[in-house]
Design a protein around this motif. Structure first.
Motif, short mmCIF file in Angstrom:
data_model
loop_
_atom_site.label_atom_id
_atom_site.label_comp_id
_atom_site.label_asym_id
_atom_site.label_seq_id
_atom_site.Cartn_x
_atom_site.Cartn_y
_atom_site.Cartn_z
N PHE A 73 0.84 -1.20 0.00
CA PHE A 73 0.00 0.00 0.00
C PHE A 73 0.87 1.25 0.00
N PRO A 102 -8.66 -0.52 2.40
CA PRO A 102 -7.60 0.19 1.66
C PRO A 102 -8.13 1.26 0.71
N LYS A 103 -9.27 1.00 0.07
CA LYS A 103 -9.79 1.98 -0.90
C LYS A 103 -10.22 3.27 -0.19
N ASP A 104 -10.71 3.15 1.06
CA ASP A 104 -11.13 4.34 1.80
C ASP A 104 -9.92 5.18 2.22
N GLU A 135 -6.52 -2.15 -6.97
CA GLU A 135 -7.94 -1.78 -7.05
C GLU A 135 -8.22 -0.52 -6.22
N SER A 136 -7.56 -0.43 -5.06
CA SER A 136 -7.76 0.77 -4.23
C SER A 136 -7.21 2.00 -4.92
#
Length: 357
Positions: free
Chosen positions: A56, A113-115, A332-333
């Protein structure tokens, strides 16, 4: 005629020498922590969590380089074992607060992770509606109370969270992180004093990555053994290998037993190391590439766990599958963070004033 002064008796000299010896400690101390005896499944989870943070942060660094992340961006690469080891021991009752190197801690609090990535890119879907960015993320729902840009501010707020846990009698403990640079801030010691006076359930975690912003700890701190910083407040401290997730988890077990036992706060000095600069704008010329590489080669926390998993019979193919899965989630995030809308300009006027008291 005055007489010459009598010579001191040998017994008197011995007596004075003994009185100069430091007193025997008369205060209870926590037990010396032992490395956590993790099962195969637990080791795999530690590996997944550390790898998620590493990948990340690497992706965040790439987005910063592309101009998709603005402002400051402080990466956690190299320090993963600290947060993973400590937070793996927490319960849903406990709270976490830290400084601006906060992405990894948030992921471990269960924030998707996307947030987090959407917050980094300043999007409406971010955990703070795109208004916090890298340094000011927050989620009461996940018991994560920041992300703070003011150096050392989170320590006083962490003492406040500990007070809230005690006042509400909810059984929770606050994990309050700060760095070796923040360890020299005045409000840290005011917070120590109050936390010990009121026996607050707080674990003060000093993430000593050796350089603060860019000055080595032994040049910036007269007492560079930071776990001793609470002694004058009667707060015990433990120094821990922060590059070993099992050592970190073992220290967390002892610290939590101490605090949950009503004995007041405790300090954990986690000796760790960041591979990148203080922030993405830091060229890190205060240390050599050889030094950084030597730490990577000898002490990398993820490689250490890979060796432990190998000893437990986990095959390389299984680790590669985990790597593929995590890279997919991180990519994707990033895609989501690039494509989701920015906040409506009206958001400038929300969350500015608390209207209910």
């Amino acid at each position: 005629m005055p007489q010459a002064p009598a010579r001191s008796h040998p017994v008197a000299r011995t007596s004075r020498a003994k009185s100069a010896e430091p007193p025997v400690p008369n205060r209870e101390r926590p037990n010396e922590p032992q490395p956590y005896d993790a099962s195969k499944d637990e080791l795999l989870q530690f590996y997944k969590d550390m790898l998620l943070i590493r990948r990340f942060e690497e992706k965040a660094g790439q987005l910063y380089g592309l101009g998709l992340i603005g402002g400051f961006c402080h990466l956690y690469i190299g320090q993963e074992a600290v947060a993973v080891g400590l937070q793996s021991a927490l319960t849903e009752k406990d709270s976490v607060i830290t400084g601006y190197r906060d992405h990894g801690h948030m992921l471990l609090c269960g924030i998707p992770p996307k947030d987090v990535m959407a917050e980094l890119t300043g999007r409406q879907a971010g955990i703070s509606k795109g208004k916090g960015g890298s340094m000011h993320m927050f989620s009461v729902e996940h018991k994560f109370y920041g992300g703070h840009g003011i150096v050392g501010a989170q320590v006083s707020l962490g003492a406040g969270l500990g007070f809230a846990h005690k006042y509400n009698n909810d059984g929770g403990v606050c994990l309050a992180y700060f760095g070796d640079g923040a360890a020299n801030q005045g409000q840290v010691y005011e917070s120590f004093n109050m936390a010990e006076l009121w026996k607050l359930p707080v674990i003060f975690v000093i993430e000593n990555n050796q350089y603060a912003m860019g000055t080595s700890v032994n040049r910036a701190s007269a007492e560079d053994q930071l776990y001793r910083r609470g002694e004058s407040f009667r707060i015990p401290g433990i120094q821990v290998d922060g590059m070993d997730v099992l050592a970190a988890r073992g220290a967390a077990e002892e610290a939590l037993a101490w605090v949950r036992g009503g004995k007041g706060p405790i300090i954990l000095e986690m000796k760790t190391y960041r591979y990148r600069g203080h922030s993405m704008s830091d060229p890190a010329k205060y240390r050599s590439r050889e030094e950084v590489q030597a730490v990577r080669d000898k002490s990398d926390p993820i490689e250490h766990v890979k060796k432990l998993l190998d000893a437990k019979g986990v095959k390389e193919d299984e680790l590669k599958a985990i790597e593929t899965e995590i890279r997919k989630a991180v990519n994707e995030s990033a895609d989501f963070a690039e494509s989701t809308p920015e906040p409506d300009p009206k958001e400038l006027y929300t969350d500015v004033l608390v209207e209910k008291y």
